[in-house]
Design a protein around this motif. Sequence first.
Motif, PDB file in Angstrom:
ATOM      1  N   LEU A 115      -5.221   5.445   3.793  1.00 16.36           N
ATOM      2  CA  LEU A 115      -4.323   4.431   4.338  1.00 16.36           C
ATOM      3  C   LEU A 115      -4.081   4.602   5.832  1.00 16.36           C
ATOM      4  CD1 LEU A 115      -2.286   2.094   4.020  1.00 16.36           C
ATOM      5  CD2 LEU A 115      -0.604   3.785   3.256  1.00 16.36           C
ATOM      6  N   VAL A 121      -6.552   1.967  -1.430  1.00 11.47           N
ATOM      7  CA  VAL A 121      -6.492   0.833  -0.508  1.00 11.47           C
ATOM      8  C   VAL A 121      -7.893   0.395  -0.101  1.00 11.47           C
ATOM      9  CG1 VAL A 121      -4.225   1.449   0.394  1.00 11.47           C
ATOM     10  CG2 VAL A 121      -6.285   2.271   1.578  1.00 11.47           C
ATOM     11  N   PRO A 170       0.790  -1.229   0.000  1.00 12.18           N
ATOM     12  CA  PRO A 170       0.000   0.000   0.000  1.00 12.18           C
ATOM     13  C   PRO A 170       0.821   1.277   0.000  1.00 12.18           C
ATOM     14  CG  PRO A 170      -0.369  -1.286   2.026  1.00 12.18           C
ATOM     15  CD  PRO A 170       0.562  -2.067   1.174  1.00 12.18           C
TER      16      PRO A 170
END
Length: 413
Positions: A317, A270, A253
């Motif tokens: 994230l 993500v 990620p």
Amino acid sequence: MTRQTVVLGAGMVGVSIAWHLRQRGHEVTLIDRLQPGRETSFGNAGIIQREAVRPYPFPRDVKTLLSVLPNRRVDIRYRAAGMFSAASPLLRYWLNSAPKNYQHIVPEYASLIQLSLKTHGPMIDAAGAEHLVRRQGWLELYRTPHKLAARIKEAEEARQLYGVQFEVLDRAALAAKEPAISDTIIGAIHWLDPWTVADPGALVAAYAQAFNDDGGRILQADIRSVQQVNRRWQVRTETETLEVDSVVVALGPWAGKWLKELGYRFPTFVKRGYHMHYSSQGEAKLNFWVMDAEVGYLLAPMNAGIRLTTGAELDQLDAPADVNQLSAAEKAARSVFPLGEHRDDAPWKGARPCLPDMKPVIGPAPRHPGLWLAFGHGHQGFTLGPATGQLLTDMIEGTPTAIDMAPFRADRF
């Protein structure tokens, strides 16, 4: 001459690449801020999913989209900030999920999945990790006959096109395999091909140890910078600077952020997820990995306890955890299996690295010789790490690959 390579990222993908490169004689340093297998690869469902020949599309029917809006589902949740920040890739994801586009993506994606077991096998052997692996498949549970029938139709097509093996379980056959499952579940598909792993993080660590035992180097350090100097690469960490022939970015990620510093703008986003471990009540035992398919969570009998994993959360994230999705999943799971007490002090949170066409990037960077990319595996980094390692190593070595790698090239974006 010995070829010197740095692999950035020690999840399943990065460790597998490092292992394969070392097998071919590269001098390899594997770098991560944490020990191998402690980030995304630590918290997944622990299934090597040979049956998963179709990537997860974005919902497109109006009924499903409307059901998502109240933000109470177990399988998918969202936050406004996360949706806004990823608006462009999410729109492209929705467009790629249209039937005409999706039907072209599936066979390309399936070509990777079909390599999963045959590439994990040698690494399991090399790592002496057979004790972590169960070769009994997993169960996809259904509550309503029409949803089960629709899924059986998809499974039949997957068997015909991609060799996926399964059997259908009625209520009696399911009860024989899982006596503690509630009778709200009317049947299941037993996917026969997949392998399950009792401790996903430990399997990645075992692969990393095999790499280390074979002469590879593992450096636990924060990465400060990556830059090309003449025809070589310089990787600076908090403790030292390495100069090497090539660099592989397998940062999951975090790959998109790092690659921006080299001038690349990949449409990454993500899907976050959570897990918690539980005991079971009384003498109840869970024998298989089971997914409550119509609700969207999974229960797995792992070494640490019964792991409950959630579906996807669309958010930034590094946004703070929101345990409401996990709480909703736990409530649903308790109606299906007699879960006991929590075994973890707090839920685990991680993020799946995604791209809008549901396929990873695997191959050379378009503008930088010696820079190689392997990220964006979505839900299947754990499944596809060893296949990615083999294929990328073949590309670096200039040898033929087992499948056509054009669908995974970086310059498609």
